[in-house]
Motif scaffolding. Structure first.
Motif, PDB file in Angstrom:
ATOM      1  N   ALA A 210       0.835  -1.205   0.000  1.00  0.00           N
ATOM      2  CA  ALA A 210       0.000   0.000   0.000  1.00  0.00           C
ATOM      3  C   ALA A 210       0.868   1.253   0.000  1.00  0.00           C
ATOM      4  O   ALA A 210       0.634   2.189  -0.777  1.00  0.00           O
ATOM      5  CB  ALA A 210      -0.928  -0.012   1.209  1.00  0.00           C
ATOM      6  N   LEU A 211       1.895   1.267   0.841  1.00  0.00           N
ATOM      7  CA  LEU A 211       2.699   2.487   0.908  1.00  0.00           C
ATOM      8  C   LEU A 211       3.578   2.662  -0.326  1.00  0.00           C
ATOM      9  O   LEU A 211       3.899   3.786  -0.697  1.00  0.00           O
ATOM     10  CB  LEU A 211       3.530   2.506   2.188  1.00  0.00           C
ATOM     11  N   SER A 212       3.944   1.559  -0.970  1.00  0.00           N
ATOM     12  CA  SER A 212       4.674   1.701  -2.237  1.00  0.00           C
ATOM     13  C   SER A 212       3.827   2.486  -3.222  1.00  0.00           C
ATOM     14  O   SER A 212       4.308   3.402  -3.891  1.00  0.00           O
ATOM     15  CB  SER A 212       4.972   0.333  -2.850  1.00  0.00           C
ATOM     16  N   VAL A 213       2.579   2.112  -3.308  1.00  0.00           N
ATOM     17  CA  VAL A 213       1.682   2.792  -4.250  1.00  0.00           C
ATOM     18  C   VAL A 213       1.504   4.248  -3.844  1.00  0.00           C
ATOM     19  O   VAL A 213       1.638   5.169  -4.661  1.00  0.00           O
ATOM     20  CB  VAL A 213       0.321   2.071  -4.307  1.00  0.00           C
ATOM     21  N   VAL A 214       1.235   4.473  -2.552  1.00  0.00           N
ATOM     22  CA  VAL A 214       0.994   5.847  -2.096  1.00  0.00           C
ATOM     23  C   VAL A 214       2.217   6.726  -2.384  1.00  0.00           C
ATOM     24  O   VAL A 214       2.096   7.826  -2.916  1.00  0.00           O
ATOM     25  CB  VAL A 214       0.665   5.868  -0.588  1.00  0.00           C
ATOM     26  N   LEU A 215       3.401   6.234  -2.048  1.00  0.00           N
ATOM     27  CA  LEU A 215       4.585   7.085  -2.160  1.00  0.00           C
ATOM     28  C   LEU A 215       4.984   7.349  -3.601  1.00  0.00           C
ATOM     29  O   LEU A 215       5.449   8.436  -3.925  1.00  0.00           O
ATOM     30  CB  LEU A 215       5.756   6.458  -1.398  1.00  0.00           C
ATOM     31  N   LEU A 216       4.808   6.365  -4.454  1.00  0.00           N
ATOM     32  CA  LEU A 216       5.312   6.541  -5.815  1.00  0.00           C
ATOM     33  C   LEU A 216       4.254   6.997  -6.806  1.00  0.00           C
ATOM     34  O   LEU A 216       4.572   7.591  -7.819  1.00  0.00           O
ATOM     35  CB  LEU A 216       5.949   5.230  -6.311  1.00  0.00           C
ATOM     36  N   LYS A 217       3.007   6.711  -6.531  1.00  0.00           N
ATOM     37  CA  LYS A 217       2.003   6.942  -7.566  1.00  0.00           C
ATOM     38  C   LYS A 217       0.995   8.039  -7.244  1.00  0.00           C
ATOM     39  O   LYS A 217       0.209   8.394  -8.108  1.00  0.00           O
ATOM     40  CB  LYS A 217       1.199   5.641  -7.820  1.00  0.00           C
ATOM     41  N   THR A 218       0.943   8.517  -6.024  1.00  0.00           N
ATOM     42  CA  THR A 218      -0.139   9.443  -5.700  1.00  0.00           C
ATOM     43  C   THR A 218       0.368  10.850  -5.404  1.00  0.00           C
ATOM     44  O   THR A 218       1.555  11.061  -5.128  1.00  0.00           O
ATOM     45  CB  THR A 218      -0.928   8.978  -4.462  1.00  0.00           C
ATOM     46  N   LEU A 219      -0.561  11.790  -5.452  1.00  0.00           N
ATOM     47  CA  LEU A 219      -0.245  13.177  -5.138  1.00  0.00           C
ATOM     48  C   LEU A 219       0.203  13.292  -3.684  1.00  0.00           C
ATOM     49  O   LEU A 219       1.070  14.091  -3.345  1.00  0.00           O
ATOM     50  CB  LEU A 219      -1.473  14.057  -5.397  1.00  0.00           C
ATOM     51  N   LYS A 220      -0.402  12.470  -2.804  1.00  0.00           N
ATOM     52  CA  LYS A 220      -0.013  12.506  -1.390  1.00  0.00           C
ATOM     53  C   LYS A 220       1.475  12.179  -1.237  1.00  0.00           C
ATOM     54  O   LYS A 220       2.203  12.849  -0.504  1.00  0.00           O
ATOM     55  CB  LYS A 220      -0.853  11.488  -0.608  1.00  0.00           C
TER      56      LYS A 220
ATOM     57  N   SER B 369       9.955  16.706 -14.742  1.00  0.00           N
ATOM     58  CA  SER B 369       8.552  16.321 -14.923  1.00  0.00           C
ATOM     59  C   SER B 369       7.832  16.319 -13.573  1.00  0.00           C
ATOM     60  O   SER B 369       6.632  16.570 -13.511  1.00  0.00           O
ATOM     61  CB  SER B 369       8.462  14.949 -15.584  1.00  0.00           C
ATOM     62  N   GLU B 370       8.563  16.056 -12.492  1.00  0.00           N
ATOM     63  CA  GLU B 370       7.938  16.117 -11.171  1.00  0.00           C
ATOM     64  C   GLU B 370       7.810  17.567 -10.703  1.00  0.00           C
ATOM     65  O   GLU B 370       6.821  17.948 -10.073  1.00  0.00           O
ATOM     66  CB  GLU B 370       8.758  15.308 -10.164  1.00  0.00           C
ATOM     67  N   ASN B 371       8.820  18.371 -11.023  1.00  0.00           N
ATOM     68  CA  ASN B 371       8.738  19.778 -10.669  1.00  0.00           C
ATOM     69  C   ASN B 371       7.585  20.480 -11.381  1.00  0.00           C
ATOM     70  O   ASN B 371       7.058  21.477 -10.901  1.00  0.00           O
ATOM     71  CB  ASN B 371      10.061  20.479 -10.996  1.00  0.00           C
ATOM     72  N   LEU B 372       7.215  19.929 -12.524  1.00  0.00           N
ATOM     73  CA  LEU B 372       6.073  20.449 -13.251  1.00  0.00           C
ATOM     74  C   LEU B 372       4.802  20.363 -12.402  1.00  0.00           C
ATOM     75  O   LEU B 372       3.959  21.246 -12.392  1.00  0.00           O
ATOM     76  CB  LEU B 372       5.915  19.591 -14.506  1.00  0.00           C
ATOM     77  N   LEU B 383      -2.911  16.248 -14.805  1.00  0.00           N
ATOM     78  CA  LEU B 383      -1.680  15.610 -14.356  1.00  0.00           C
ATOM     79  C   LEU B 383      -1.930  14.722 -13.138  1.00  0.00           C
ATOM     80  O   LEU B 383      -1.115  13.868 -12.810  1.00  0.00           O
ATOM     81  CB  LEU B 383      -0.619  16.649 -14.015  1.00  0.00           C
ATOM     82  N   VAL B 384      -3.044  14.959 -12.459  1.00  0.00           N
ATOM     83  CA  VAL B 384      -3.421  14.139 -11.315  1.00  0.00           C
ATOM     84  C   VAL B 384      -4.877  13.738 -11.498  1.00  0.00           C
ATOM     85  O   VAL B 384      -5.719  14.589 -11.781  1.00  0.00           O
ATOM     86  CB  VAL B 384      -3.273  14.924  -9.988  1.00  0.00           C
ATOM     87  N   GLN B 385      -5.142  12.418 -11.387  1.00  0.00           N
ATOM     88  CA  GLN B 385      -6.535  11.973 -11.500  1.00  0.00           C
ATOM     89  C   GLN B 385      -6.868  11.052 -10.342  1.00  0.00           C
ATOM     90  O   GLN B 385      -6.178  10.060 -10.126  1.00  0.00           O
ATOM     91  CB  GLN B 385      -6.749  11.256 -12.830  1.00  0.00           C
ATOM     92  N   ARG B 391       2.090  10.229 -14.763  1.00  0.00           N
ATOM     93  CA  ARG B 391       3.474  10.571 -15.097  1.00  0.00           C
ATOM     94  C   ARG B 391       3.702  10.723 -16.595  1.00  0.00           C
ATOM     95  O   ARG B 391       4.531  11.529 -17.016  1.00  0.00           O
ATOM     96  CB  ARG B 391       4.426   9.525 -14.527  1.00  0.00           C
ATOM     97  N   ASP B 392       2.969   9.951 -17.399  1.00  0.00           N
ATOM     98  CA  ASP B 392       3.180  10.076 -18.845  1.00  0.00           C
ATOM     99  C   ASP B 392       2.750  11.454 -19.338  1.00  0.00           C
ATOM    100  O   ASP B 392       3.405  12.067 -20.167  1.00  0.00           O
ATOM    101  CB  ASP B 392       2.440   8.953 -19.591  1.00  0.00           C
ATOM    102  N   ARG B 393       1.628  11.954 -18.775  1.00  0.00           N
ATOM    103  CA  ARG B 393       1.192  13.290 -19.198  1.00  0.00           C
ATOM    104  C   ARG B 393       2.178  14.357 -18.746  1.00  0.00           C
ATOM    105  O   ARG B 393       2.477  15.297 -19.480  1.00  0.00           O
ATOM    106  CB  ARG B 393      -0.181  13.604 -18.611  1.00  0.00           C
ATOM    107  N   ALA B 394       2.685  14.206 -17.518  1.00  0.00           N
ATOM    108  CA  ALA B 394       3.675  15.168 -17.020  1.00  0.00           C
ATOM    109  C   ALA B 394       4.908  15.138 -17.910  1.00  0.00           C
ATOM    110  O   ALA B 394       5.472  16.183 -18.244  1.00  0.00           O
ATOM    111  CB  ALA B 394       4.049  14.844 -15.581  1.00  0.00           C
ATOM    112  N   GLY B 395       5.306  13.932 -18.342  1.00  0.00           N
ATOM    113  CA  GLY B 395       6.471  13.809 -19.215  1.00  0.00           C
ATOM    114  C   GLY B 395       6.244  14.522 -20.536  1.00  0.00           C
ATOM    115  O   GLY B 395       7.121  15.228 -21.045  1.00  0.00           O
ATOM    116  N   ALA B 396       5.040  14.348 -21.115  1.00  0.00           N
ATOM    117  CA  ALA B 396       4.734  14.982 -22.399  1.00  0.00           C
ATOM    118  C   ALA B 396       4.756  16.506 -22.254  1.00  0.00           C
ATOM    119  O   ALA B 396       5.277  17.221 -23.118  1.00  0.00           O
ATOM    120  CB  ALA B 396       3.370  14.508 -22.893  1.00  0.00           C
TER     121      ALA B 396
END
Lengths: 359, 528
Positions: A210-220, B369-372, B383-385, B391-396
């Protein structure tokens, strides 16, 4: 020849992966020297310490039992440290979680239903969150240093535990031993195999995923990293430093609390004056050794668990103090932090006199 | 607006200079990469003389002073101290020669007492009691009242500066360098300081006095050296010049060609500040006082001013990093936003570029792309859904900004810290321009950026406004301001003057306003 550290333009991905490996190697070398100084054959001692525990089924299960709290606490601490929040009191949140969750089987021993365990776990999480919420509140409201407050709360929770098992929560049929009553079956986490391995291990795996997903994939997760690395940029992004402090403490406190109640309910089955060999502190090493990355923490949790088993094994077979475990853990943290310098710097040898002056 | 850049120092009216030559700096040159910070600078300091060093930010004053104090090595040139050529390799060596320095920002331990702080800077071996007695004596002699046993944390900024000065005086220097000593003082504290400086000069001490404030310089300095773009452009007796002529010399006037385009007919007000005030947040922060300003669609309004007069505080209030006390203080579009956070202001069509690129506008250790995402995570760019990063949209999008704004990088999507200052600035500004905002607020758009990138950024700002956006630029660079601004306001000590059409202003007038003087009516603080 002079040694110079030269800043790299960017983080080295290779070094980020290699740094823990180098640190482990240096720890082993230093350990070998220490064993030799104690008059032991270093090869035999290292074998007994790190390999022998991996050769039997019961000790492999024991490894999982010890790795479970380390990983649960470690992933929570990773969120704290990534957000530049210094929760040093996971040991206290672990204890508070164990206390809160144990209330049910100790105060209401007759309450045995399918709800008993889930309630205990929830209460354990809540207890850890409460204990973690205190330093967060003090920091946000009064600007206190969370390192000190969270650490001091460790001792409070340990003394509270000590008082409870010697006083009000002592087993009435326990011949005055400082122990609580033994939990009923309904309040015991189911075992996963024939040994002591219990369901808590599954919680650890879920937390890692769960935290892998949160840390790498989410705005949080992004928010956590930005506020940790550049608070001013975080504010510019519209993120709140205070909210993240509270979030990090509640999350890591809750996970430490879950680890606490799982440990008590899964492997000890009662409260005793001491319920942890320092899991909350060792988890700090686990978090850093695992690169503050949940997957990395999964592996480093097992390595540190091994150091506990190795210490016991070395005590039994070689007659070395089990404090050796602490020495190894300390060496490891020391070397990891030192090697992390190489992620952003490279070592260069310069001859004196060659370095340009003025130009 | 007619004085050209001069290569050789002019000599204005120079009175008879008395006193023996203490320090002679000859042909000092210092290069940072491609920038010549000091270009064959010469400076003569005499005993008993208060010598002003004048110039805009980036003129090379600090570099010169750091060389004199041993904090920087010159690439070329000689330092002659009392007739002997010397190398000053460190501040300790400078102090041993008799050169002391009082910095603009203090280096004091707040938890320690005055005497403890001073003892830390002196060679060990003195009894504490004797030191306290000496502190009392020196402070009494020079009218710098100090209690050696007071805790620094309890003292005002003016008193803290006295500690620095006394600490410097205890080493019995022959030359004292003061870096903008009055920038943090109240007028009364400044008056006291002047008395002390005059007394020191009478005793034969040389003082090198760095300041932007022409009024002060005219009041206490015997001689002035004016620097611009790393060169000495003039030496003069400031008492014989007018503040106007000094300001013009400081500011200069180089002209580059930018396409200004036609200012569209008067557009709607897109950004309005109304009676915007805020208290200072610390000893080095400036209070913002009753600022009124309208920025209309289609125009570029510039706020000129010397660093530290409230620019960053104003920026934080406009961007929403700091909230105002009333919602009406800041209006974006037609909506009062004074109490809304920065994300809401962005959603309302505003975009912001802060002064600091690394650590404020961008996170050094994150990829571009993250600083974006930093400023565009909630602005409807997809960029966030559902809380998950795309990340692909941020990269583009990163690729688009890289191409459109000519951001050069050694490999794809590097960490922000790997970019050069100019390229990172192009990225940070491009990130906002790419949104086509209705309102753009940018603080120091071309600070530390090479000329090519600066021209590109300035053209982009003008083009954005001509396409119907309201653009507010905060800058210390008068060249830049006159190139791009349609209207100019000046900020001084947290107050903003009226915004006046650029054609009606001269550099001289702006320079005077920047230095906190205004000989015309309709000065600072009046409502627009």
């Amino acid at each position: 020849m002079r040694l110079e550290l030269e800043k790299r333009p960017e983080r080295s991905t290779l070094m980020a992966l290699l740094s823990p490996v180098i640190a482990i190697a240096l720890t082993l070398v230093t350990g070998a020297v220490l064993f030799a100084a104690l008059g032991q054959n270093p090869a035999v001692a290292l074998y007994m310490f790190f390999i022998d525990p991996l050769t039997a089924s019961w000790s492999l299960q024991e490894l999982v039992v010890k790795a479970t709290p380390l990983i649960l606490i470690g992933v929570g601490l990773a969120v704290c440290f990534l957000s530049n929040t210094w929760n040093i009191g996971a040991e206290g949140q672990f204890t508070a979680g164990a206390l809160a969750g144990s209330m049910l089987p100790i105060l209401l021993p007759g309450f045995e239903s399918f709800l008993t365990l889930p309630l205990m776990l929830l209460m354990g999480i809540a207890g850890g969150m409460l204990w973690g919420g205190i330093p967060a509140f003090l920091k946000v409201r009064f600007g206190t240093n969370e390192i000190l407050t969270s650490l001091m709360l460790v001792y409070i929770s340990q003394l509270l535990l000590d008082w409870l098992v010697r006083g009000p929560w002592r087993d009435p049929e326990g011949f005055n031993f400082p122990e609580s009553r033994v939990f009923s079956d309904a309040a015991t986490l189911p075992a996963l195999a024939d040994g002591r391995m219990h369901v808590g291990a599954i919680f650890a795996v879920i937390a890692v995923l769960a935290l892998s997903v949160v840390l790498l994939k989410t705005l949080k997760g992004f928010e956590i990293r930005v506020l940790g690395q550049a608070p001013r940029a975080g504010r510019f992004a519209g993120f709140s430093r205070n909210k993240i402090i509270v979030f990090a403490f509640l999350l890591s406190g809750g996970l430490a609390g879950l680890a606490g109640i799982s440990e008590v309910s899964g492997s000890v089955n009662q409260l005793t004056p001491v319920i942890s060999p320092g899991y909350g502190f060792t988890a700090i090493i686990v978090a850093f050794l695992g690169r503050l990355n949940p997957i990395g923490i999964f592996f480093s949790g097992f390595l540190l668990a091994l150091s506990y088993l190795g210490g016991e094994a070395a005590q039994v077979t070689l007659g070395i103090s089990d404090k050796t475990t602490r020495v190894f853990q300390g060496l490891l943290l020391f070397y990891v932090l030192a090697c992390d310098t190489l992620i952003l710097y490279r070592i260069r040898f310069t001859r004196p006199g060659v370095s340009a002056k003025g130009a | 607006m007619t004085v050209d850049d001069t290569t050789n120092p002019q000599h204005g009216v120079v009175g008879e200079r008395r006193g023996t030559v203490l320090l002679d700096a000859r042909g000092i040159t210092k290069r940072f990469g491609e920038i010549l910070a000091n270009d064959t600078v010469s400076l003569t300091l005499r005993a008993g003389e208060i010598h002003a060093l004048l110039g805009e930010n980036g003129a090379g004053k600090s570099t010169l002073v750091k060389i004199l104090y041993g904090a920087l090595d010159p690439n070329a040139g000689d330092l002659v101290w009392q007739g002997q050529t010397v190398t000053i390799a460190s501040p300790a060596e400078a102090r041993a020669l008799g050169i002391g320095m009082v910095f603009q920002h203090f280096s004091l331990f707040e938890a320690l007492t005055v005497a403890e702080n001073i003892a830390l800077a002196l060679p060990p071996g003195q009894s504490f009691r004797a030191l306290s007695e000496r502190i009392r004596q020196v402070s009494r002699d020079y009218g710098l009242t100090l209690d050696p046993s007071a805790i620094v944390a309890d003292l005002s900024v003016g008193v803290r500066q006295r500690i620095e000065i006394v600490r410097c005086l205890l080493q019995e220097p022959k030359l004292i360098i003061m870096d903008e000593p009055t920038s943090v003082l109240t007028p009364q504290e400044a008056d006291q300081l002047f008395v002390t400086l005059e007394r020191l000069a009478l005793e034969g001490c040389a003082i090198l006095y760095i300041s932007h404030r022409l009024e002060e310089v005219q009041r206490i300095c015997h001689h002035a050296t004016i620097m611009r773009h790393g060169k000495v452009v003039m030496e003069c007796d400031p008492t014989k010049e007018t503040a106007g002529s000094l300001a013009r010399l400081m500011v200069g006037s180089a002209v580059h060609d930018l396409k200004r385009g036609v200012v569209p007919r008067e557009g709607d007000v897109r950004l309005a500040l109304k009676d915007l005030s805020a208290e200072a947040e610390g000893p080095f922060s400036v209070a913002i006082e009753n600022i009124d300003l309208d920025v209309r669609a289609g125009e570029v309004v510039a706020i000129a001013g010397i660093a530290g007069n409230g620019q960053s505080e104003l920026f934080e209030l406009v961007s929403g990093e700091r909230l105002s006390s009333s919602a009406d203080a800041v209006t974006i579009g037609a909506v009062p936003m004074g109490r809304a956070g920065i994300t809401k202001r962005r959603r309302a069509g505003a975009a912001f570029v802060p002064e600091e690129r690394l650590g404020h506008g961008a996170v050094p250790g994150l990829k571009l792309s993250e600083n974006l995402l930093l400023t565009r995570h909630s602005t409807g760019d997809g960029l966030v859904q559902g809380g998950f990063l795309k990340r692909d949209r941020a990269g583009a999008l990163e690729q688009r900004i890289k191409t459109n704004f000519d951001v050069r990088m050694s490999h794809d999507d590097p960490e922000a810290r790997a970019l050069s200052g100019g390229n990172l600035q192009k990225f940070v500004i491009g990130r906002e321009l790419d949104r086509q905002p209705d309102v753009l607020v940018v603080n120091q758009p071309t600070w530390g950026v090479d000329a090519g990138a600066a021209a590109l950024i300035r053209q982009e700002l003008i083009d954005l406004s001509r396409n119907g956006a309201a653009v507010l630029v905060i800058s210390q660079d008068l060249d830049e301001i006159f190139e791009i601004a349609d209207r100019i306001a000046v900020i001084s000590r947290g107050k903003l003057s009226d915004a006046i059409p650029a054609q009606k202003l001269t550099r001289e007038r702006v320079g005077l306003l920047m230095a906190g003087l205004d000989e015309d009516s309709g000065g600072a603080g009046d409502a627009a």
